[in-house]
Write an enzyme that holds these catalytic residues in place. Structure first.
Site, PDB file in Angstrom:
ATOM      1  N   GLY A  16       3.512 -20.791   0.309  1.00 31.27           N
ATOM      2  CA  GLY A  16       3.846 -19.992   1.492  1.00 31.27           C
ATOM      3  C   GLY A  16       3.000 -20.405   2.681  1.00 31.27           C
ATOM      4  N   GLY A 115      -2.405 -22.688  -2.041  1.00 31.00           N
ATOM      5  CA  GLY A 115      -2.991 -21.610  -2.832  1.00 31.00           C
ATOM      6  C   GLY A 115      -3.011 -21.955  -4.308  1.00 31.00           C
ATOM      7  N   ASP A 140      -3.496 -14.105   0.434  1.00 29.48           N
ATOM      8  CA  ASP A 140      -3.824 -13.250  -0.715  1.00 29.48           C
ATOM      9  C   ASP A 140      -5.320 -13.291  -1.067  1.00 29.48           C
ATOM     10  OD1 ASP A 140      -1.101 -13.000  -0.772  1.00 29.48           O
ATOM     11  OD2 ASP A 140      -0.809 -14.376  -2.457  1.00 29.48           O
ATOM     12  N   GLY A 183       0.140  -9.729  -1.157  1.00 31.99           N
ATOM     13  CA  GLY A 183      -1.078 -10.001  -1.922  1.00 31.99           C
ATOM     14  C   GLY A 183      -0.804 -10.490  -3.330  1.00 31.99           C
ATOM     15  N   HIS A 184       0.494 -10.558  -3.674  1.00 28.94           N
ATOM     16  CA  HIS A 184       0.898 -10.998  -5.003  1.00 28.94           C
ATOM     17  C   HIS A 184       0.249 -10.088  -6.050  1.00 28.94           C
ATOM     18  CE1 HIS A 184       1.761 -14.403  -8.013  1.00 28.94           C
ATOM     19  NE2 HIS A 184       2.888 -13.813  -7.682  1.00 28.94           N
ATOM     20  N   GLU A 235       1.768  -4.824  -2.912  1.00 33.13           N
ATOM     21  CA  GLU A 235       3.063  -5.064  -3.569  1.00 33.13           C
ATOM     22  C   GLU A 235       2.929  -5.163  -5.090  1.00 33.13           C
ATOM     23  OE1 GLU A 235       4.702  -8.811  -2.266  1.00 33.13           O
ATOM     24  OE2 GLU A 235       2.888  -9.934  -2.756  1.00 33.13           O
ATOM     25  N   LEU A 300       5.716 -10.322   8.441  1.00 28.63           N
ATOM     26  CA  LEU A 300       5.000 -10.143   9.715  1.00 28.63           C
ATOM     27  C   LEU A 300       3.509 -10.375   9.523  1.00 28.63           C
ATOM     28  CD1 LEU A 300       6.706  -6.965  11.208  1.00 28.63           C
ATOM     29  CD2 LEU A 300       6.836  -9.302  12.058  1.00 28.63           C
ATOM     30  N   ARG A 302       2.184 -12.516   7.585  1.00 26.81           N
ATOM     31  CA  ARG A 302       1.888 -13.917   7.240  1.00 26.81           C
ATOM     32  C   ARG A 302       2.121 -14.850   8.421  1.00 26.81           C
ATOM     33  NH1 ARG A 302       4.816 -15.949   1.981  1.00 26.81           N
ATOM     34  NH2 ARG A 302       5.793 -17.483   3.327  1.00 26.81           N
TER      35      ARG A 302
END
Ligand code: F6P
Length: 375
Positions: A16, A115, A140, A183-184, A235, A300, A302
């Site tokens: 991402g 990441g 994250d 934040g995964h 999330e 928004l 990110r």
């Protein structure tokens, strides 16, 4: 006398996007070209570009004026060479094509900005004989072996300022405003933004929540005259497993009609039926009769320009990587330990996730100022 060949490196951004990627590209490429006379090739669209050889030589003018630019001038993708998607939905291992491109371009090293997924691929490529350097980026902040990743501060800033904005409506309408952040599987972003934005309740994956405890906290706030609240939910946040579903031997209980009804109600509130934020908001409305609203901040948080902190961090990581390239110090990820930029072997990073420790000072501070974690 044999002329020594100048070094040539490839650089790509993968996973991402996040604020600070362009600052990091500039941080690597500028000193590489100007100070160390290294040729820099930009690989486009992440690892897909390496597999399919989408590349172009970068010149100083390509990296001029990009310090504060959001996104990535190279483009990105989530694809991994060992698992490239086919149109029919299957995947295929195309690692050999990635290696081929590396050799065809005559690279001495591949710099990968990314990441967790990116560093897993980066490490796998070292096993194919490629030289790789990784730079830690992600909103994250969940990469192992580094205290911080670039992109995180920008996302925290956007998220905390968004929480600020929810206060006026929460107060005006006496509502419970639930804001879901990314934040995964890690809670860094929600914890930090929640603390910075003064959220009354913070729900993160590392601390499974209990809806009864959340409702109790909201009731207690009402008793103190606070009829509105802000809840920041990651999330990846999850409820505590329901012990009532198990018998004394730990086996799943058989459901009678009454239990089934209760279960249906709970399912309706459960994040598995949709977003965790929606489940939490529904449960609060149903149990306390409070007016709730959900905001999912989504991409928004990110997008857009990096904060000055992220520009500096990405530049420090990038320039450090350039020095490593000059020295020939490969198969490492650049990282931050305390106030120092340094590097760690990729094998220590690959496949590991950094979660928020339960005794983290931010959690302690948040509790001290009365934040509830739903536990
Ligand atoms: O890893 C960054 C991140 O923004 C996560 O917080 C989130 O879960 C995910 O990426 C979203 O990915 P995508 O943009 O592919 O939907």
């Amino acid at each position: 006398m044999l002329a020594t060949r100048a070094k040539c490196i490839g650089i790509l951004t993968s996973g991402g996007d996040c604020p600070g990627l362009n600052a990091a590209i500039r941080g690597v490429a500028k000193p590489a070209m100007s100070d160390f006379h290294i040729e820099v090739i930009g690989i486009e669209k992440g690892f897909r570009g390496l597999v399919e050889n989408h590349s172009r030589v970068l010149h100083l003018q390509d990296i001029s004026g990009i310090l504060s630019l959001g996104g990535t001038i190279l483009g990105t993708s989530r694809e991994k060479p060992y698992k490239m998607p086919l149109p029919n939905g299957d995947t295929i291992d195309m690692t050999s094509r990635a290696v081929e491109t590396y050799n065809r371009l005559g690279l001495d090293c591949l710099v990968c900005l990314g990441g967790n997924g990116t560093h897993k691929v980066a490490y796998s490529l070292t096993k194919q004989g490629l030289n790789v350097i990784g730079l830690p980026k992600t909103i994250d902040n969940d990469l192992a072996e580094t205290d911080i990743t670039f992109g995180f501060d920008s996302a925290v800033t956007t998220a905390a300022l968004s929480i600020d904005k929810l206060y006026s409506t929460a107060e005006a309408h006496l509502r419970v405003m639930v804001i879901e952040l990314m934040g995964h599987n890690a809670g860094w972003l929600t914890l930090t933004a929640g603390l910075g934005g003064g959220a009354d309740i913070i729900l993160i994956p590392e601390i499974p929540y209990d809806i009864d405890s959340i409702c109790q906290h909201l009731t207690e706030r009402r008793r103190r005259g606070k009829w509105f609240s802000i809840i920041a939910v990651a999330e990846g946040a999850r409820p505590k497993p329901n012990l009532l579903d198990k018998d004394k031997n730990g086996k799943k209980k058989k459901k009678d009609k009454k239990n089934k009804e209760k279960e249906r109600e709970r399912d309706d509130e459960d994040e598995h039926e949709g977003r965790v934020s929606t489940g939490v908001a529904r449960a609060i409305s149903r149990r306390l009769g409070m007016d709730t609203r959900v905001t999912v901040l989504g991409h928004l948080q990110r997008g857009g320009i990096p904060t000055p902190f992220d520009r500096v961090l990405a530049t420090r990581f990038g320039t450090y990587a350039a020095e490593m390239l000059a020295e020939g110090k490969y198969n490492q990820m650049v990282c931050m330990k305390g106030a120092e930029v340094t590097s760690v072997p990729l094998e220590k990073v690959a496949g590991r996730t950094k979660l928020v420790p339960l005794d983290h000072p931010l959690i302690r501070s948040a509790r001290r100022v009365g934040t509830n974690f739903g536990d």
